[in-house]
Design a protein around this motif. Sequence first.
Motif, short mmCIF file in Angstrom:
data_model
loop_
_atom_site.label_atom_id
_atom_site.label_comp_id
_atom_site.label_asym_id
_atom_site.label_seq_id
_atom_site.Cartn_x
_atom_site.Cartn_y
_atom_site.Cartn_z
N PHE A 1 2.15 -1.60 6.08
CA PHE A 1 2.89 -1.61 4.83
C PHE A 1 2.47 -2.74 3.90
N CYS A 2 1.61 -3.65 4.39
CA CYS A 2 1.08 -4.70 3.53
C CYS A 2 -0.09 -4.21 2.70
N LEU A 3 -0.70 -3.11 3.12
CA LEU A 3 -1.89 -2.60 2.46
C LEU A 3 -1.65 -1.26 1.78
N THR A 4 -0.54 -0.64 2.07
CA THR A 4 -0.12 0.58 1.39
C THR A 4 1.37 0.43 1.10
N ALA A 5 1.95 1.36 0.40
CA ALA A 5 3.36 1.19 0.03
C ALA A 5 4.02 2.52 -0.29
N LEU A 6 5.34 2.49 -0.35
CA LEU A 6 6.13 3.63 -0.77
C LEU A 6 6.00 3.81 -2.27
N PRO A 7 6.37 4.99 -2.79
CA PRO A 7 6.37 5.16 -4.25
C PRO A 7 7.43 4.29 -4.92
N HIS A 8 7.22 4.00 -6.19
CA HIS A 8 8.20 3.22 -6.95
C HIS A 8 9.32 4.10 -7.50
N LYS A 9 8.98 5.36 -7.79
CA LYS A 9 9.95 6.28 -8.38
C LYS A 9 10.03 7.55 -7.56
N GLU B 1 12.32 -14.90 3.76
CA GLU B 1 13.51 -14.21 3.25
C GLU B 1 13.98 -14.70 1.87
N PRO B 2 14.04 -16.01 1.59
CA PRO B 2 14.49 -16.42 0.26
C PRO B 2 13.63 -15.86 -0.87
N ALA B 3 12.31 -15.77 -0.65
CA ALA B 3 11.44 -15.20 -1.67
C ALA B 3 11.73 -13.72 -1.86
N LEU B 4 11.92 -13.02 -0.75
CA LEU B 4 12.23 -11.59 -0.82
C LEU B 4 13.53 -11.36 -1.60
N LYS B 5 14.52 -12.18 -1.34
CA LYS B 5 15.80 -12.04 -2.05
C LYS B 5 15.60 -12.19 -3.55
N SER B 6 14.74 -13.12 -3.96
CA SER B 6 14.55 -13.40 -5.39
C SER B 6 13.91 -12.24 -6.13
N ILE B 7 13.21 -11.37 -5.42
CA ILE B 7 12.52 -10.24 -6.08
C ILE B 7 13.02 -8.91 -5.53
N SER B 8 14.21 -8.90 -4.93
CA SER B 8 14.68 -7.74 -4.17
C SER B 8 14.90 -6.48 -5.01
N SER B 9 15.02 -6.61 -6.33
CA SER B 9 15.23 -5.43 -7.16
C SER B 9 13.94 -4.93 -7.81
N ARG B 10 12.82 -5.55 -7.50
CA ARG B 10 11.54 -5.23 -8.13
C ARG B 10 10.58 -4.66 -7.08
N SER B 11 10.41 -3.37 -7.05
CA SER B 11 9.62 -2.75 -5.98
C SER B 11 8.15 -3.16 -6.02
N MET B 12 7.55 -3.26 -7.20
CA MET B 12 6.15 -3.66 -7.26
C MET B 12 5.98 -5.11 -6.84
N ALA B 13 6.92 -5.97 -7.23
CA ALA B 13 6.85 -7.37 -6.82
C ALA B 13 6.97 -7.49 -5.30
N ILE B 14 7.84 -6.69 -4.69
CA ILE B 14 7.95 -6.70 -3.22
C ILE B 14 6.60 -6.33 -2.60
N ASP B 15 5.97 -5.28 -3.12
CA ASP B 15 4.68 -4.84 -2.58
C ASP B 15 3.63 -5.95 -2.72
N LEU B 16 3.57 -6.58 -3.88
CA LEU B 16 2.59 -7.64 -4.11
C LEU B 16 2.85 -8.84 -3.21
N TYR B 17 4.12 -9.20 -3.05
CA TYR B 17 4.45 -10.35 -2.21
C TYR B 17 4.08 -10.09 -0.75
N VAL B 18 4.41 -8.90 -0.28
CA VAL B 18 4.07 -8.54 1.10
C VAL B 18 2.56 -8.54 1.29
#
Length: 313
Positions: A49-57, A216-233
């Motif tokens: 899941f670090c190299l692929t991801a779910l859809p955003h929409k 976890e604190p970083a994940l919480k800060s971007i938890s509503s942004r699916s693309m940001a989650i993907d990039l962070y991971v």
Amino acid sequence: MGTIHQLVREHGREAARELVPEEDRRLVDLAAEILANPSSAFNITYSGFCLTALPHKALGDSAKWERQGHNVSLLIEPGSLPDGRGGFKQFGVPYGSRARLIMLYLQTRAIQTGCPEVELGGSMRDWMSRMGVPIGGSSYKVVRDQADRISACHLTFSWHGPDAGRGAKFSKESIVDGGIQLYEDDDAQPRLWVDTVRLSASFFKALREHPVPIWEPALKSISSRSMAIDLYVWLSYRLHSLSKPMPITWSALYAQFGAGYKNLFQFKPRLIESLKFVLAVYPDAKVTLEGDGVVLHHSPSPVPEKAPRGILR
């Protein structure tokens, strides 16, 4: 982005806010919160899941989802669950930030306990609350829908090239056995119909062999942004393992993260915006923007060294 963290360190949060354009003040706030956070809490995801991801929409309920990443391909196929009336209801592929958070919760708890059976109930609700996701009202309906989609879908990870040993090939494998089914009680408070769910055997095996820690604190800060989650991971997985700078073209970034955008020129500003949020919550990340794309540089892992040995891979 390193300049924002430097401004916060040298001048403090409020002064730093006055030294940047108004549109960057939210980034200053995030950077200050991250720099002041002493937490060593972390979550876990499977390396695939670090190299692929779910859809955003949302896709159509019968639409498949296929993505190509670095040496890995992901196929997710929609499935069906009992409808409670003797028939079945089809659910589309899971999508968006809520689906990502549910998946992170399931994977984290499975690794923490060393057991594929994951407790739901108050444990999941508390974790989602820590992520800033209220389990009630319209938010609850979104979480329930994504839980159903995760329960119904089947996925295939196919590794190839030098990373072929990084995980099992799943052939129409369910993520969980038995499903995640939610309901509301007479007081209209969200409750869980089942107390536990079980990750499928092959998914749990691959997860245990190739876990990736996420702070976890970083994940919480971007938890509503699916693309940001993907990039962070993605950056959490890639940066600390690099031995030399790695250029990534805009076309490659578009292929990995740009599903849902018809053109590269529409995708590029959205990725740059998301990347700014990610770098704000990953202070040690060394990523530079170039004309042809971005360049990744070796960086420390974002997870504190207190993470159990053997988890950092």
